[in-house]
Design a protein around this motif. Structure first.
Motif, short mmCIF file in Angstrom:
data_model
loop_
_atom_site.label_atom_id
_atom_site.label_comp_id
_atom_site.label_asym_id
_atom_site.label_seq_id
_atom_site.Cartn_x
_atom_site.Cartn_y
_atom_site.Cartn_z
N GLN C 164 38.55 60.40 38.68
CA GLN C 164 38.67 59.27 38.12
C GLN C 164 40.03 59.19 36.82
O GLN C 164 40.76 58.42 35.98
N PHE D 74 33.19 49.96 38.40
CA PHE D 74 33.38 51.11 38.55
C PHE D 74 34.70 50.33 39.20
O PHE D 74 35.82 50.18 39.49
N TYR D 78 38.13 50.34 37.65
CA TYR D 78 39.16 51.68 38.54
C TYR D 78 39.81 50.55 39.98
O TYR D 78 40.24 50.67 40.89
#
Ligand SMILES: Nc1ncnc2c1ncn2[C@@H]1O[C@H](COP(=O)(O)OP(=O)(O)OP(=O)(O)O)[C@@H](O)[C@H]1O
Ligand SMILES: Nc1ncnc2c1ncn2[C@@H]1O[C@H](COP(=O)(O)OP(=O)(O)OP(=O)(O)O)[C@@H](O)[C@H]1O
Ligand SMILES: [Mg+2]
Ligand SMILES: [Mg+2]
Lengths: 268, 222, 250, 222, 268
Positions: C164, D74, D78
């Motif tokens: 990440q 996520f 992301y």
């Protein structure tokens, strides 16, 4: 099938003949602070039919529920058949309430059939599971009773598949199958479509003729006049007057009774 | 999606499904069964006229529903040992999830019992049944039908929550995805892939729910 | 069952059974993440557990005459697991810090490494740890690199892990991430790390070692002895070379 | 609990509560409000007679409920950047949680609308109302009462789920606890402390729910 | 208050006099594969009262619902007051259905009052929100109507605080406040306690005397005989026979009607 050999035309209602099956003395009941039954006295002889009439909220259902042990009265006594006597002044033990239930059986306004059981299962549940009778015998009895009310071929149906009138006849059979001494009816036809009322009333009338002892809460005055051996008018938690149906329904002695009957008979 | 991504997707599908079959699904099933038994008990306690019983159940439910599942898992796995109670990962996970399901399902079952018309209790008493018999033979079967949809939701949540079991050493679906992600550095792809597998499981559960409802509906008007 | 683990607590009370219980059980229970490349991870993602730390601890166990058994957990739970006696040892690049030394026993280090600041290749504003001040840096909370970034005055954004962190740098959502040079090199080897560069390297080396429950000095001592032997016979160097193309064990 | 543990507990209470006040609570409130609006829309789509509208809503709800929230977070934080959409942590969190709440609350609202007796629609039409007016003036106010308890549960779940926002850089209650834990290595204590704060928040929410129910109950028989 | 000055004792029912207010021709309706209304023809003159009787499931409610535009018929025409005419053969536009609703108002068996609104709000909702009349005027009219049915002091109460009879009287007031040309009643007293039936029937009778045009589904034969200008017997989705109440209820020409009446009048 008949529970007794006594003739239906028993002694005058006011002072029932020998062998009272049900005796209620000084029955009291409050819900919270509201006194619902003040002091109810009732006597029903063996094979007799008592009709309870009265306005909404007067306490008719509560009386039946106390008789069936579904409601715990606050005071008074209930005696059924001489053997079972419950004194509500002293807190009665659970067993005594159960004894009341064993002697009487109730037919509800909304039938209250068990929706997850078939017609036959509804009828034999009590005899087999509670009374522990053999399944074969209980089933045979149930089928005889269902046949008699014209529902033998519906034994495998679920309640939702029946009309209201059919459901109520099953409700009556369920009560009869318990072999009670006393049958209690709480407005058995008031949830029915008008054309279906007759089927149920006719059945109850037959039971009366056969000599079953019954207490019936009803608004069908015509029916009460013809079938009951005694009528009691309940208002505000007391029995305002009681007596012979033909007499009381035509010529009530109390003003309250008169008004009530007038409202029912001449609504507009 | 280019070729190598696609290869990674395909090659990781095996381990992820394996994780579902050996981890996620048995864990969810066992925890749900135990949790349901606990929930029934709690629901009956909540409905009891005895104040202390219903207070205990109320407190339990409040704590379970008011705190994160993650913490509940940690307390059982990492916290209890300090009190001398050491439980293996799998039993720890089952205990934690069962406790959690118990709290949520108790409210569902309680509501379902309350939704059965009072007349059903009365009819049961009338034919002479005891409270216990009325409950088991008359009320609970009817409550069961009402509680199928909300309990299915609880179960579906549980399936997804079992991914937290990876925190306490239980290898399941999500853990497998994490492992592949750690190796390949493609965590986005792997998480999406895990999500897909969860979704398929949930779809399967929903259709089981549909069948169950249909079966229990057989005695109800349409 | 947790095998030979579980005796860590009694060890703390003075009666150190840390070594004897491991020997009795015949297993050394190792806590590790299993998702930390190239130290502790699964081969091909779903194969067996492997990595630098994993191989080293396996060799150590062999020297102790026991088998290594791995318990995989997340970093969040790894120290809790050690304290709870679920493992005998943590093999997961645990850096030796004063806070940790106060709470756990440590072996001698088996990894010496430096930290690097990783930034986008077009970043010219970060050239040293001093210039990290006021910049945002993505860090996993529990690592000592987090402490370093914080100490340098960076505005730390907490993330799950390296993957990440590096994604955030690549997307330009943070300025930098501080991590082990070994981690960066592995990432570069695997993906090419296009668009990234190392902006600075720490002067001091960080040291990673095996961690044990407080009081478990006998086990720590035995592990130290085993590490020494492995160092001497070249095993450590071989393993290190396999993963890093260099010897990081000294 | 010894003195130093106690000190740590007290000193960390400040940051944790701060995290709740600046992170958890506003995040939950905003996401719930947005999610509720979305849920109402989805519920109406689900109930629509137009097949395609109801299919879209059904698919949305199935995916949202069938996949882990973590993955949803996520993907937005992301994953979207690889499509060129870069969203800051806070808006990302609000979007993800709103989408999630939307899926869950849609089913609640739909059930509540269906629970209003058909006769209410008929009476509304009878006095000449259009479908939209009947919905807003007659049906929804009644559905609101029915949906308060299940929506409260959704909100309580949301409050606990916001702890996942820490994964996408939002500082909230749980993140604060983790930070103190990472520093002090006292994970158990800090997690328990976080759980306590979550519990207090949930208790407060439950009492708000009670008040709300009472208020909406004023026109219902008791 | 009276919508018309015509006398109630209009021309013979079979062929209503001039000025039919409601004309229904060939009304058909199926639910799925079951044909519920076959081909219904009805004519109700201005100021007349049509009573629909018939067994459960015969389609009485469906007729009323079609008249009120709550149900979309499959074929046939409905004409109210000459101006509004809807042909269901060609799919009618929404606007036409709305026009039907504007002309008629319905009183439901289960009252269907809005539980979250007070009595007054229930009554003024339609006039203000739908018809856009000024609040002051609508309120004044509502209070006048409530006063007349004896419920003025209940204006601030919520429906659950009222007895069934009171709720149904509010239901009637709600319908009247819409100033419809046609009033539709679907078994308005069959959910009521027997003693409360009178209040509602008396009110409806007054409305009839005032000259409101009404269609009433009812099982109260005595009431139909006295209040209706025409009775139609519905069975199996068709009008089996219709005619003068006094005549039809005493001497029906059709066997099905005879059986139905017999079941209702002599239930046991
Ligand atoms: N469980 C209860 N709790 C509180 N009050 C009750 C309860 N059951 C009955 N009552 C009250 O007791 C009074 C008598 O009720 P009951 O049902 O016996 O009347 P009823 O004569 O059967 O009326 P109806 O003709 O409407 O059935 C009513 O005022 C009712 O509101
Ligand atoms: N929405 C519906 N979908 C399917 N069938 C329906 C629907 N509404 C009514 N029916 C059926 O149409 C038939 C006529 O129903 P309707 O309600 O008009 O009868 P009714 O004469 O009013 O009966 P009751 O006296 O019981 O009110 C019945 O068989 C009923 O089951
Ligand atoms: Mg009653
Ligand atoms: Mg009808």
């Amino acid at each position: 099938m008949s529970p007794t050999d006594l003739p239906t035309d028993a002694a005058p209602a006011d002072a029932p003949a020998v062998q009272p099956l049900l005796t209620v003395r000084g029955l009291r009941k409050s819900f919270g602070s509201s006194l619902v039954l003040e002091s109810i006295d009732l006597t029903v002889g063996r094979g007799q039919v008592l009709a309870l009439i009265g306005p909404s909220g007067s306490g008719k259902t509560t009386i039946l529920r106390c008789l069936n042990g579904l409601e715990l009265a606050d005071g008074g006594t209930i005696t059924i058949g001489g053997e079972v006597s419950v004194d509500f002044g002293t807190a009665p033990v659970r067993k005594e309430l159960t004894a009341l239930r064993d002697r009487s059986a109730m037919v509800f306004q909304n039938y209250n059939l068990f929706p997850h059981k078939t017609v036959l299962e509804n009828v034999i549940e009590g005899p087999i599971i509670v009374q522990g009778r053999p399944r074969a015998e209980a089933t045979e009895q149930a089928l005889t009773l269902l046949d008699r009310v014209g529902l033998a071929e519906k034994q495998g149906a679920y309640p939702f598949e029946l009309s209201g009138g059919q459901q109520q006849r099953v409700g009556i059979v369920r009560a009869l199958a318990l072999r009670p001494q006393l049958l209690l009816f709480d407005e058995p036809t008031s949830s029915l479509d008008p054309e279906l009322v007759g089927d149920v009333l006719r059945l109850i009338k037959e039971l009366a003729v056969e000599g079953w002892t019954m207490v019936i809460v009803t608004h069908e005055l015509e029916f009460a006049r013809e079938v009951a051996t005694e009528v009691a008018f309940v208002d505000g938690g007391t029995i305002v007057e009681h007596g012979d149906p033909k007499q009381l329904l035509r010529n009530p002695t109390q003003e309250r009774t008169r008004q009530f009957l007038h409202r029912l008979l001449f609504p507009f | 999606m280019n070729q190598s991504t696609w290869d990674l997707f395909l090659s990781s599908l095996g381990p992820i499904i394996m994780g579902a079959v050996t981890g996620t699904i048995p864990l969810a099933l066992v925890s749900f069964a135990v949790g349901l038994a606990l929930a029934l008990l709690l629901a009956l306690m909540r409905l009891s006229r005895r104040r202390w019983l219903s207070s205990i159940a109320r407190g339990y439910i409040s704590i379970v529903r008011g705190t994160p599942l993650l913490v509940q898992l940690f307390v059982i796995f990492y916290g209890l040992p300090s009190l001398g109670v050491l439980i293996d990962p799998w039993p720890s996970a089952v205990i934690a999830f069962s406790i959690n399901v118990g709290g949520y399902a108790a409210e569902v079952i309680r509501a379902a019992i309350l939704s059965v018309p009072k007349g059903q209790w009365e009819a049961a008493y009338m034919i002479g049944m005891s409270h216990r018999r009325a409950l088991t033979r008359i009320i609970l079967p009817q409550a069961a039908r009402v509680s199928v949809p909300p309990l299915s939701n609880t179960f579906i949540s549980l399936v997804k929550d079992t991914s937290l079991a990876s925190l306490i050493l239980v290898t399941e679906l999500f853990r497998q995805a994490q492992q592949v992600a750690a190796f390949s550095q493609e965590f986005m792809l792997l998480y999406l892939e895990a999500a897909l597998v969860y979704w398929v499981i949930c779809l399967a559960l929903s259709s089981v729910q549909g069948l169950l409802e249909k079966r229990l509906d057989r005695y109800v008007a349409h | 069952s947790a095998g030979g683990a579980g005796q860590g607590k009694t060890a703390a009370t003075g009666n150190d059974t840390s070594l004897s219980s491991v020997q009795k059980a015949g297993t050394l229970t190792v806590g590790t993440e299993g998702t930390y490349r190239p130290f502790s991870f699964h081969a091909e993602g779903s194969g067996s557990l492997t990595g630098y730390d994993v191989e080293v601890v396996q060799e150590v166990a062999a020297k102790l005459g026991v088998k290594a058994r791995f318990e995989e957990t997340q970093w969040d739970g790894i120290f809790a697991g050690l304290e709870a006696g679920r493992f005998d040892v943590i093999a997961n690049q645990v850096s030796i810090t004063p806070e940790r030394t106060a709470k756990y026993e440590f072996s001698t280090p088996y990894t010496y490494s430096t930290g690097v600041i990783v930034v986008k290749s077009d970043n010219t504003s970060i050239t040293s740890f001093a210039t990290l001040a006021g910049k945002t840096s993505a860090q996993s909370l529990t690592s000592n690199w987090n402490a370093l970034a914080t100490k340098s005055g960076a505005n730390v954004q907490a993330v799950e892990g390296w993957a990440q962190s590096v994604a955030l740098v690549e997307q330009g959502r943070v300025d930098a991430t501080v991590n082990d040079t070994l981690t960066y090199l592995d990432y570069k080897k695997q993906t090419g790390a296009a668009g990234l560069k190392v902006a600075a390297t720490t002067k001091d080396q960080s040291e990673s070692a095996f961690a044990f429950a407080k009081g478990g000095t006998k086990l720590a001592g035995a592990v130290d002895k085993a590490l020494e032997e492995l160092r001497t016979d070249g095993t450590l160097a071989t393993i290190s070379d396999k993963y890093f193309g260099a010897d990081v064990s000294k």
